[in-house]
Design a protein around this motif. Structure first.
Motif: not given
Length: 409
Positions: A396-401
Motif C-alpha cells: 500500500t505504501g509503495l502504491l502511494k509512493t
C-alpha cells in the motif's frame, strides 16, 4: 509459528512512527531485541557487572560464568566441535579482517589466488583486496547468473590449485540468494584451499551446522540475530586457529610478559585481546536461547513463506523492478527493488512517513550495484516478528509512493 505473538516480546515494535504503527522491515541491517535479551543485559549491569577471568570475587565469578556460558551456547548453536573454536569479536567485519590478517598473511603469497563473488558485502571484499595487494596474490570473482545465483560449474572453473582462500557470503544481503556454500567448500578443499563463510545474513535465519558445511571459518554478528550491537563470532577449525597468531595484543590474551618476549594464552582467549565484550556475549547467549525456543527450522520456513508472499504482492505493482531469485523458496526473507524512476531514498522517505522502515542505498555492496547497473536500491527485509499484514502495508505504501511521484512529475 505465530509471528503476532512473537512480536509482543519486542517492545520497540509497539510504537507509532509519524502517526502510524511501526512496520519494521530493516532486519537485514539490524534486528530488534526481545525482552529476554534486554533483561539479560539489565541483570548483568545491575547485579553482576565485573571484569571476567581475572578476579576471584563473587561478581567476577558470576560474570565469568555467564560470559563463558555464552561461548558454550554459541558452540552448540552452530555445532562446532569444541568451545575453543568460538572466538568473540565485535562482529562479522572484525572476524573476517582477523582471518585475513592472521591466516591470510601467514598462508598467502605472490601468485596465489583468493576467490570471492560480485555479491559480497564490502566487509568480505576489502580485507581480501588488501591482502592481495600486500602479498601479490590475485583476487578472482565467481561470475553470477542473471538472477543473482551461482552455478557450481562456474565455481569449479574459478577455483584452481593456486587458490588458497575462498570467501563467500551464505546469503546475499541484497539479492536474498542462498548460496551453495557446502558444495563450494568441497570444491575449495579439493584444491587445498580454505573456505571462509560470511554468515551475517544466514546464521540468524536458518539452522547452521559448521561440521556439516565443513567450512574452515565462519563469521557472523549478534545484532542481526536479536542480540546487542558490538558482539560477533569468529568460528575456526581448531587445527587452523592453533597455528594462527593473534592480531590484537594486550589484556585478556596475555599469558606471560617479559621485557623483550611475551607469550599468549591458549584458545580461544589468544584472539580476545583487552577487556572482552562481556555484556554483548551474555546478550548473545540470551538471544540464542530465544531463537532456539522458537526453532531455527521453523523461522527459516516462515521467512521463506513471507518472501514468497512479498514477491507475489510486490510483483503486481506497475514499474516494480525486483532483484535476485524470483522463487520464495530459493531466497531468504528480503526483497530488494526499485520503483520506476523514483530514487530509492525518495521511496524510503515516503514509506517512513507511513511508519514503514526500509533500507535504501548501495547496501555496502557497490560492486554488486555496478553489476546490476544501478546506483542504489531499496530493500525490505523480514524476520520472525514480521507478518503478511506488514507486507500488505508495504505494498500500500509503495502504491502511494508511485501515485505521489506521478502527481509531482
Amino acid at each position: 509459528m505465530n509471528a503476532k505473538e512473537i512480536k509482543k516480546y519486542f517492545p520497540i515494535l509497539d510504537q507509532e512512527v509519524n502517526g502510524h504503527p511501526l512496520v519494521y522491515l530493516d532486519s537485514a541491517a539490524t534486528s530488534q531485541k526481545p525482552v529476554q535479551v534486554i533483561e539479560a543485559l539489565n541483570k548483568y549491569y545491575s547485579e553482576d557487572n565485573s571484569n571476567v577471568h581475572r578476579g576471584v570475587h563473587t561478581l567476577g565469578t558470576r560474570a565469568t560464568d555467564s560470559y563463558e556460558g555464552a561461548r558454550d551456547k554459541v558452540r552448540k548453536f552452530i555445532n562446532a566441535a569444541a568451545r575453543e573454536e568460538i572466538i568473540f569479536t565485535r562482529g562479522t567485519t572484525t572476524s573476517i579482517n582477523t582471518i585475513a590478517a592472521s591466516y591470510g598473511r601467514a598462508n598467502v603469497k605472490e601468485g596465489d589466488e583468493i576467490v570471492i563473488t560480485y555479491m559480497e558485502h564490502h566487509s568480505n571484499i576489502i580485507p581480501w583486496q588488501q591482502l592481495a595487494k600486500e602479498t601479490g596474490a590475485t583476487l578472482k570473482y565467481i561470475p553470477l547468473q542473471a538472477d543473482g545465483t551461482i552455478l557450481l560449474e562456474d565455481a569449479k572453473a574459478t577455483i584452481t590449485d593456486k587458490t588458497k582462500i575462498v570467501s563467500i557470503m551464505m546469503v546475499s544481503n541484497v539479492l536474498g540468494t542462498i548460496n551453495p556454500v557446502k558444495e563450494i567448500a568441497q570444491i575449495a578443499h579439493q584444491h587445498g584451499a580454505v573456505m571462509v563463510v560470511d554468515g551475517a545474513q544466514g546464521v540468524p535465519h536458518m539452522k547452521i551446522d559448521v561440521q556439516d558445511l565443513d567450512c574452515d571459518f565462519l563469521a557472523f554478528s549478534g545484532h542481526k540475530m536479536c542480540a546487542p550491537t558490538g558482539i560477533g563470532v569468529m568460528y575456526g577449525k581448531k587445527q587452523l586457529l592453533d597455528k594462527m597468531g593473534p592480531v590484537e595484543f594486550g589484556g585478556e590474551m596475555i599469558d606471560f610478559v617479559g621485557l623483550y618476549e611475551s607469550t599468549w594464552k591458549e584458545l580461544p582467549w589468544k584472539f580476545e585481546g583487552g577487556t572482552p565484550i562481556i555484556a554483548g556475549a551474555i546478550g548473545l547467549g540470551a538471544a540464542i536461547d530465544f531463537l532456539q525456543e522458537i526453532g531455527l527450522d521453523e523461522i527459516e520456513r516462515y521467512e521463506h513463506r513471507l518472501a514468497a508472499y512479498a514477491l507475489e504482492k510486490m510483483s503486481t505493482i506497475p514499474g516494480m523492478q525486483i532483484y535476485g531469485p524470483l522463487s520464495g523458496e530459493a531466497r531468504a526473507g528480503l526483497v530488494t527493488f526499485n520503483l520506476d524512476d523514483v530514487h530509492p531514498h525518495d521511496v524510503a522517505t515516503v514509506l517512513d512517513a507511513e511508519g514503514i522502515a526500509v533500507r535504501a542505498g548501495h547496501h555496502c555492496a557497490q560492486p554488486l550495484m555496478k553489476w546490476l547497473d544501478v546506483s542504489a536500491t531499496a530493500r525490505a527485509s523480514f524476520y520472525l516478528y514480521n507478518t503478511e499484514e506488514d507486507i500488505d502495508k508495504l505494498v500500500t505504501g509503495l502504491l502511494k509512493t508511485k501515485e505521489y511521484f506521478s502527481d509531482v512529475f
